[in-house]
Structure formats: structure tokens, C-alpha cells
Design an enzyme around this catalytic site. Structure first.
Site, PDB file in Angstrom:
ATOM      1  N   PRO A 100       0.848  -1.192   0.000  1.00  0.00           N
ATOM      2  CA  PRO A 100       0.000   0.000   0.000  1.00  0.00           C
ATOM      3  C   PRO A 100       0.888   1.249   0.000  1.00  0.00           C
ATOM      4  O   PRO A 100       1.756   1.394   0.862  1.00  0.00           O
ATOM      5  CB  PRO A 100      -0.792  -0.121   1.309  1.00  0.00           C
ATOM      6  CG  PRO A 100       0.054  -0.983   2.194  1.00  0.00           C
ATOM      7  CD  PRO A 100       0.801  -1.906   1.290  1.00  0.00           C
TER       8      PRO A 100
ATOM      9  N   CYS B 299       3.250   3.155   9.043  1.00  0.00           N
ATOM     10  CA  CYS B 299       3.472   4.470   8.438  1.00  0.00           C
ATOM     11  C   CYS B 299       4.105   5.423   9.444  1.00  0.00           C
ATOM     12  O   CYS B 299       3.550   5.644  10.527  1.00  0.00           O
ATOM     13  CB  CYS B 299       2.159   5.044   7.924  1.00  0.00           C
ATOM     14  SG  CYS B 299       2.361   6.676   7.145  1.00  0.00           S
TER      15      CYS B 299
END
Length: 431
Positions: free
Chosen positions: A24, A121
Site C-alpha cells: 500500500p 506508516c
């Protein structure tokens, strides 16, 4: 409806999920990119960009947008064919079990194969102000609660994480990697125990929570594949997927089959899939036993199929938007649709000219986007490039009897060397 959604998990290629996947990536793995990549591989697992749970629901878990409406679909719609089973995973970001449960419930309407929680992240907006993403690695109990909430909507829930986290880049200098591994193993163990999560996608770097951009966070912390290998060995009943510095199909083969260490369940590629997507057109034949020209015999066929898709998307946008927005071009999807194709000819003659033509002629919205693509390819790209078949690397390495290594081809589900064999054997032993 719930039974139908559950049935989607029993797709023909369920055993392939996460074996070879595309990471992703914000601003990259949007719906248009995934539509292009699906023309190159039917069997690779594709991930959405991270979707923040609070973009779909409020703090109380109430929906922010009309069910099935344009805004909701802009986040969640994808193009996998449910009749053949989907290998697309939705990744959610958040730290509230209430929000994540509600957001995952919304996502189930779109038939995703699984749901992934972002614990990797490191951006300031996510791990800093948002207090989720990589910051969650310091709160394994909360991650367990979040994953348990996701399992109320999805049977298959996974986690994507780093090796660990540090506050600043200066902390990397004296980092104790034995402590890093100990904390990682405890994180995996606690999450599995709390929510039954079996799949962990591990980016083989620590994350720096402040002072580095996301790009620097992919370059400054050293990559440590040895720690992922230790995790595979210590958790043989879990699906550990390796991510980090996978820059080619050969790299993916070596990670899966070329090491003397325990093989991970799967491998995840990042930016290289965007920089040169055609290089990955051999995934299905290399890893899944498909015919060499299936699904993409050459780039002319891929471009034609994508042109038809792009035309349909533009037509739909024009039919759904108000006349004023169409006239002014506000929110027009053309740039989004052109972006994934820019590197389709990367490294080959005509690539630069092709991109320049798309930039110059793509501005004219009166010309259908499919025609823009066809004309640019016809003018810029030699036919020898357009009609060249995918190049296939050496067949993947696999352990041979006695520890020696050979190159069986192909390695497919059911093979003794297929990563799923470990789990299948373990399941048989306990059933």
C-alpha cells in the site's frame, strides 16, 4: 448479505493471498494503478492506499457519507472480478477500535479479500498528530483491540508493521537490535493472542517517528532481513511476509526460495512496481504456474485493455458529475488515470517520448483518454517493444533434499516447497 460476503473469502486462489503482493503506497496504489497492475497479474495481492478510518466514520462510528455514494466509492471501490475471487486487500489506518470496526463494516460491502491494519506508516500526519501507523507498535495491547474489532467484519485480518520504532534518527546509532527483535516478537505474539491475527507484513527497517520524511524513512534506517528471518523461524505457524528492498522479480524469488533461513510466507514489493510495472508481468508464470503469456501477452494488449477501462471511467465521471463541474473540469480523473501508465515502457526505447506525448495531448479533454493512450504509443513506441512478451527470470530457488538448492519451475500451491505447505501440514497435524 453477510453470508455472501463471507463466501467471497472462499475464493479459488485463497491460498495465494500475500504470497506476492504490492505494498500500500499513498498517492500510488490507487484504483487506477490497481486496475493496470491487475492486467499484468491476476494472482498478485494488491493493497489499497491506506484509508484513514475517520475518513469513513466519525468518532462514534457513524457513517460520514451516503452508503454506496460517490464519496464512499472514491475510497473503497475496486475492479477485481468477484466471480473469479478477489486478491485485493483494504488497508485501514486508525487507533480507535470503534472507528475501525465501523469502517471495516463499510468496507465489507466492496468484497475485499482481507483487511490490513497499518502499524508501519511513520509520517508526522499519521504517526505524529494522528497517533496511529507506526506509533501503534508501542501499544501492542491497543493493536490487539483494534484487530479484534476488525475481525467483527472480516475473517482475514492482517497487520503491516516495521521492525520497531525510534524517536529520532540519532537513536539509530546506538540501537540495540536484540532489543528491537525482542519487542517485535512480543508485539507479534500479543497481537496474535488478542485477535488471532496470523499474517504480519514486516518492513525490515525500524521507523523513525520524527525528523525524517517518509521517503528518508525508507532509506536511512538500515534494512535487516535477518530479523524477519528470525521471526519466521520463531513463529512457524504464522504467515510472515517480507517487505523491504525488493527491487525485481529475482529479488522476490531469492527472498522466498534463495535463503538458507526459514522462508517467509510471502514477499511484498514497493516502489519498483510503480517505477516499472511491466517488469512484474511475469509474476503469475514465475510464482503461480500460469502460462507465460497469461494474463499479459505484450504491452499492446495491456494498453488496449487499460485504454478501454480509462474511457469507461471518464464516461462514468462525466455522467455522475454536474454539468458545471464537467465543463470546468473540476476533479477530472484524467491525471489520475494517466499516472499509472507513464512508466509502462520504463527502460525501453520510446519511453520518454511516450510520457511527453501523454503530458502534451492529455490536456485536451475533448480527445477521449483511450485515444490519447493509443496515439501516444503508436507514435512513440517501436512495435518491437509494444509486442514483446514479458521477460521471465530464472525459475525460483527452492530447497532440494539434503539442503542443496535447485530451481524447480514453477513453484505452485501444493508443492512441497510452496510456503503454504508449512501451515497445511500444521493444520493436518492438529485436526
Amino acid at each position: 448479505a453477510r453470508q455472501r460476503l463471507r463466501a467471497l473469502s472462499s475464493r479459488p486462489h485463497a491460498e495465494d493471498l500475500d504470497r506476492v503482493s504490492v505494498a500500500p503506497m499513498m498517492d500510488y496504489t490507487d484504483r487506477s494503478f490497481r486496475a493496470l497492475f491487475r492486467l499484468l497479474s491476476k494472482r498478485a495481492t494488491l493493497y489499497t492506499e491506506m484509508i484513514a478510518a475517520n475518513a469513513l466514520v466519525d468518532d462514534d462510528g457513524q457513517m460520514r457519507h451516503a452508503p454506496g455514494g460517490r464519496v464512499e466509492r472514491s475510497f473503497l471501490e475496486h475492479d477485481d472480478d468477484d466471480s473469479d475471487g478477489t486478491n485485493t486487500v483494504v488497508q485501514l489506518g486508525g487507533a480507535s477500535p470503534i472507528q475501525l470496526r465501523a469502517a471495516a463494516t463499510v468496507a465489507t460491502r466492496y468484497g475485499y479479500a482481507a483487511c490490513n491494519l497499518n502499524c508501519g506508516c511513520p509520517s508526522d500526519r499519521v504517526a505524529g498528530a494522528g497517533r496511529f501507523g507506526a506509533a501503534l507498535m508501542r501499544s501492542p495491547a491497543l493493536v490487539g483491540e483494534c484487530c479484534a474489532a476488525l475481525t467483527d467484519a472480516f475473517d482475514d485480518v492482517s497487520v503491516k508493521c516495521r521492525l520497531g520504532v525510534v524517536d529520532t534518527a540519532a537513536d539509530l546509532k546506538a540501537l540495540d537490535y536484540e532489543r528491537v527483535y525482542s519487542d517485535l516478537a512480543a508485539f507479534v505474539d500479543a497481537t496474535h493472542a488478542a485477535a488471532g491475527v496470523r499474517t504480519f507484513v514486516v518492513h525490515a527497517r525500524v521507523a523513525v517517528l520524527s525528523g525524517l520524511t517518509p521517503d528518508k524513512n525508507r532509506k536511512v534506517p538500515p534494512v535487516r532481513p535477518d530479523l524477519v528471518a528470525r521471526l519466521v523461524a520463531d513463529f512457524p505457524d504464522l504467515r510472515i511476509v517480507y517487505n523491504g528492498e525488493v527491487g525485481s522479480v529475482d529479488d522476490a524469488c531469492d527472498r522466498l526460495y534463495g535463503s538458507t533461513c526459514a522462508a517467509p510466507w510471502g514477499v511484498m514489493v514497493g516502489r519498483d512496481a510503480c517505477r516499472r510495472p511491466w517488469h512484474w508481468a511475469s509474476v503469475d508464470s514465475t510464482f503461480f504456474g500460469a502460462d507465460e503469456n497469461d494474463p499479459a501477452p505484450h504491452r499492446a494488449a495491456v494498453l488496449e485493455a487499460y485504454a478501454a477501462y480509462a474511457d469507461a471511467e471518464e464516461t462514468r465521471w462525466c455522467s455522475e458529475e454536474s454539468a458545471d463541474r464537467v465543463r470546468l473540469g473540476k476533479g477530472h480523473p484524467r491525471n489520475r488515470l494517466l499516472k499509472p501508465v507513464l512508466n509502462l515502457f520504463a527502460g525501453d526505447p520510446g519511453c520518454t517520448h511516450f510520457k511527453r506525448l501523454l503530458s502534451d495531448t492529455g490536456r485536451d479533454k475533448a480527445v477521449p483518454i483511450g485515444d490519447v493512450l493509443r496515439r501516444a504509443a503508436a507514435e512513440a513506441v517501436p512495435e518491437t517493444v509494444l509486442f514483446r512478451a514479458p521477460s521471465r527470470p530464472e525459475p525460483p530457488l527452492a530447497a532440494a533434499p539434503g539442503g542443496r538448492r535447485g530451481r524447480p519451475s514453477p513453484v505452485v500451491a501444493g508443492s512441497a516447497h510452496y510456503p503454504g505447505a508449512r501451515l497445511e501440514e500444521a493444520s493436518s497435524a492438529t485436526s
